[in-house]
Design an enzyme around this catalytic site. Structure first.
Site, PDB file in Angstrom:
ATOM      1  N   ARG A   1      -0.631  -9.380  13.167  1.00 51.94           N
ATOM      2  CA  ARG A   1      -1.229  -8.186  12.293  1.00 51.94           C
ATOM      3  C   ARG A   1      -2.272  -8.796  11.206  1.00 51.94           C
ATOM      4  O   ARG A   1      -3.087  -8.402  10.794  1.00 51.94           O
ATOM      5  CB  ARG A   1      -0.174  -7.226  11.650  1.00 51.94           C
ATOM      6  CG  ARG A   1       0.650  -6.541  12.610  1.00 51.94           C
ATOM      7  CD  ARG A   1       1.894  -5.993  12.070  1.00 51.94           C
ATOM      8  NE  ARG A   1       1.517  -4.918  11.080  1.00 51.94           N
ATOM      9  CZ  ARG A   1       2.600  -4.219  10.499  1.00 51.94           C
ATOM     10  NH1 ARG A   1       4.032  -4.984  10.319  1.00 51.94           N
ATOM     11  NH2 ARG A   1       2.315  -3.428   9.557  1.00 51.94           N
TER      12      ARG A   1
ATOM     13  N   ARG B   1      11.499  -2.871  11.812  1.00 47.35           N
ATOM     14  CA  ARG B   1      10.326  -2.357  12.359  1.00 47.35           C
ATOM     15  C   ARG B   1       9.872  -3.263  13.406  1.00 47.35           C
ATOM     16  O   ARG B   1       9.858  -4.642  13.351  1.00 47.35           O
ATOM     17  CB  ARG B   1       9.268  -1.820  11.745  1.00 47.35           C
ATOM     18  CG  ARG B   1       8.916  -0.436  11.416  1.00 47.35           C
ATOM     19  CD  ARG B   1       8.065  -0.121  10.410  1.00 47.35           C
ATOM     20  NE  ARG B   1       6.658  -0.583  10.806  1.00 47.35           N
ATOM     21  CZ  ARG B   1       5.678  -0.240   9.856  1.00 47.35           C
ATOM     22  NH1 ARG B   1       6.076   0.540   8.910  1.00 47.35           N
ATOM     23  NH2 ARG B   1       4.328  -0.807  10.155  1.00 47.35           N
TER      24      ARG B   1
ATOM     25  N   LYS C   1       0.785  -1.217  -0.029  1.00 49.72           N
ATOM     26  CA  LYS C   1       0.079   0.112   0.125  1.00 49.72           C
ATOM     27  C   LYS C   1       0.982   1.225  -0.179  1.00 49.72           C
ATOM     28  O   LYS C   1       0.679   2.202  -0.745  1.00 49.72           O
ATOM     29  CB  LYS C   1      -1.077  -0.052   1.200  1.00 49.72           C
ATOM     30  CG  LYS C   1      -1.889  -0.905   1.254  1.00 49.72           C
ATOM     31  CD  LYS C   1      -2.925  -0.629   2.364  1.00 49.72           C
ATOM     32  CE  LYS C   1      -2.566  -0.714   3.773  1.00 49.72           C
ATOM     33  NZ  LYS C   1      -2.020  -1.854   4.199  1.00 49.72           N
TER      34      LYS C   1
ATOM     35  N   ARG D   1      11.712  -6.800   5.427  1.00 50.34           N
ATOM     36  CA  ARG D   1      11.826  -5.383   5.064  1.00 50.34           C
ATOM     37  C   ARG D   1      12.804  -4.738   6.295  1.00 50.34           C
ATOM     38  O   ARG D   1      12.912  -5.214   7.405  1.00 50.34           O
ATOM     39  CB  ARG D   1      10.581  -4.701   5.420  1.00 50.34           C
ATOM     40  CG  ARG D   1      10.233  -3.380   5.132  1.00 50.34           C
ATOM     41  CD  ARG D   1       8.974  -2.840   4.679  1.00 50.34           C
ATOM     42  NE  ARG D   1       8.099  -2.701   6.034  1.00 50.34           N
ATOM     43  CZ  ARG D   1       7.000  -2.129   5.965  1.00 50.34           C
ATOM     44  NH1 ARG D   1       6.253  -2.028   4.958  1.00 50.34           N
ATOM     45  NH2 ARG D   1       6.102  -2.309   7.112  1.00 50.34           N
TER      46      ARG D   1
ATOM     47  N   ARG E   1     -10.116   0.683   9.425  1.00 42.44           N
ATOM     48  CA  ARG E   1      -9.440  -0.607   9.443  1.00 42.44           C
ATOM     49  C   ARG E   1     -10.618  -1.433  10.067  1.00 42.44           C
ATOM     50  O   ARG E   1     -10.504  -2.603  10.264  1.00 42.44           O
ATOM     51  CB  ARG E   1      -8.310  -0.494  10.431  1.00 42.44           C
ATOM     52  CG  ARG E   1      -6.996  -0.800   9.753  1.00 42.44           C
ATOM     53  CD  ARG E   1      -5.989  -0.653  10.710  1.00 42.44           C
ATOM     54  NE  ARG E   1      -4.837  -1.278  10.407  1.00 42.44           N
ATOM     55  CZ  ARG E   1      -3.747  -0.653  10.203  1.00 42.44           C
ATOM     56  NH1 ARG E   1      -3.710   0.719   9.614  1.00 42.44           N
ATOM     57  NH2 ARG E   1      -2.504  -1.529   9.776  1.00 42.44           N
TER      58      ARG E   1
HETATM   59  P1  AMP Z   1       0.305   0.679   9.378  1.00 44.65           P
HETATM   60  O1  AMP Z   1       1.385   1.483   9.270  1.00 44.65           O
HETATM   61  O2  AMP Z   1      -0.837   1.298   8.696  1.00 44.65           O
HETATM   62  O3  AMP Z   1       0.535  -0.952   8.987  1.00 44.65           O
HETATM   63  O4  AMP Z   1      -0.091   0.656  10.831  1.00 44.65           O
HETATM   64  C1  AMP Z   1       0.499   0.443  11.936  1.00 44.65           C
HETATM   65  C2  AMP Z   1      -0.143  -0.263  13.197  1.00 44.65           C
HETATM   66  O5  AMP Z   1      -0.655   1.054  13.493  1.00 44.65           O
HETATM   67  C3  AMP Z   1      -1.196  -1.097  13.153  1.00 44.65           C
HETATM   68  O6  AMP Z   1      -0.663  -2.620  13.445  1.00 44.65           O
HETATM   69  C4  AMP Z   1      -2.074  -0.583  14.364  1.00 44.65           C
HETATM   70  O7  AMP Z   1      -1.378  -1.019  15.665  1.00 44.65           O
HETATM   71  C5  AMP Z   1      -1.866   0.747  14.360  1.00 44.65           C
HETATM   72  N1  AMP Z   1      -3.060   1.634  13.453  1.00 44.65           N
HETATM   73  C6  AMP Z   1      -2.778   2.238  12.070  1.00 44.65           C
HETATM   74  N2  AMP Z   1      -4.053   2.514  11.803  1.00 44.65           N
HETATM   75  C7  AMP Z   1      -4.771   2.101  12.686  1.00 44.65           C
HETATM   76  C8  AMP Z   1      -6.192   2.473  12.465  1.00 44.65           C
HETATM   77  N3  AMP Z   1      -6.940   2.941  11.710  1.00 44.65           N
HETATM   78  N4  AMP Z   1      -7.161   1.785  13.421  1.00 44.65           N
HETATM   79  C9  AMP Z   1      -6.386   1.206  14.698  1.00 44.65           C
HETATM   80  N5  AMP Z   1      -5.217   0.983  14.816  1.00 44.65           N
HETATM   81  C10 AMP Z   1      -4.153   1.576  13.545  1.00 44.65           C
END
Ligand code: AMP
Length: 226
Positions: free
Chosen positions: A167, A156, A13, A123, A88
């Site tokens: 996840r 990370r 993404k 990564r 999400r």
């Molecule tokens: P991402 O970088 O989008 O993969 O997000 C990393 C982490 O941030 C996720 O695994 C969640 O813990 C948190 N996170 C990001 N966006 C959301 C969301 N819309 N709702 C809840 N948790 C979020």
């Protein structure tokens, strides 16, 4: 142009988001990035979410919702935006609706769990600049070292294999239901592309499908006005 990008963590993404945003001159709004900024700045929100994110779970809705709503009020969102990582859950999507935030298209990138685990666990990131590498697909010149600054790369916390599996589980349980929800609600705005393959060809497919959605939208507007 107001867009949503959906897909499991590691579906690609972020890469596609950058391309789409450049094409349309709109900001990429990633709730994950916003939360990581809070953690780096050691704010009270950052301290609250750090452990939850490291485990791969979703952070409480009231935190992401208020960060997102404040971000959407900034002037650069007037010309549009692309949401990456939000919504999400169905309740987050409902929040967009109840706040009158209209979406022009929802783009889903899909890819198998096994491919995601391979991608994410390889990564590596240069934390100061955000530059990303992959130990197999896009390796740095010297292992674990940033090409430009020669500083060490990191993995990370939430890219570690055990966390990636969590996840993915969270994605299947909480985010996947959104796919059926949007497909039912906005079938003319829903775009799906396969995330495995060359980055450029995935970009091309997205742009082509977005073009069709926009043509249809503009055609419908024309009919309604005529
Ligand atoms: P991402 O970088 O989008 O993969 O997000 C990393 C982490 O941030 C996720 O695994 C969640 O813990 C948190 N996170 C990001 N966006 C959301 C969301 N819309 N709702 C809840 N948790 C979020």
């Amino acid at each position: 142009m107001q867009l949503i990008l959906l897909g499991a963590p590691g579906a690609g993404k972020g890469t596609q988001a950058e391309f789409i945003c450049k094409q349309f001159g709109i900001p990429k709004i990633s709730t994950g990035d916003m939360l990581r900024v809070e953690i780096a700045a050691r704010t009270p929100i950052g301290q609250k979410v750090q452990g939850i994110m490291a485990e791969g779970k979703l952070v409480p809705e009231e935190i992401v919702n208020s960060l997102l709503m404040a971000r959407l009020k900034l002037p650069d969102c007037k010309k549009g935006f692309l949401l990456d990582g939000y919504p999400r859950t169905i309740s987050q999507a409902e929040l967009l609706e109840t706040n009158g935030i209209l979406i022009d298209a929802i783009i889903e990138i899909y890819i198998s769990d096994e491919d995601i685990i391979k991608r994410l666990s390889g990564r590596r990131i240069h934390p100061q600049s955000g530059r990303t590498y992959h130990i197999i697909y896009q390796p740095p010149k010297n292992p674990e070292i940033d090409d430009i600054t020669q500083e060490p790369l990191i993995q990370r916390e939430d890219d570690k294999e055990e966390t990636v599996r969590m996840r993915l589980q969270v994605y299947h349980q909480q985010t996947e239901p959104l796919i059926a929800w949007y497909q039912k609600r906005s079938p003319n705005k829903y775009i799906q592309v396969e995330g495995e393959g060359a980055v450029n060809s995935i970009c091309d497919q997205i742009m082509q499908k977005l073009g069709s959605v926009m043509e249809k939208r503009d055609g419908d507007r024309h009919i309604n006005q005529g």
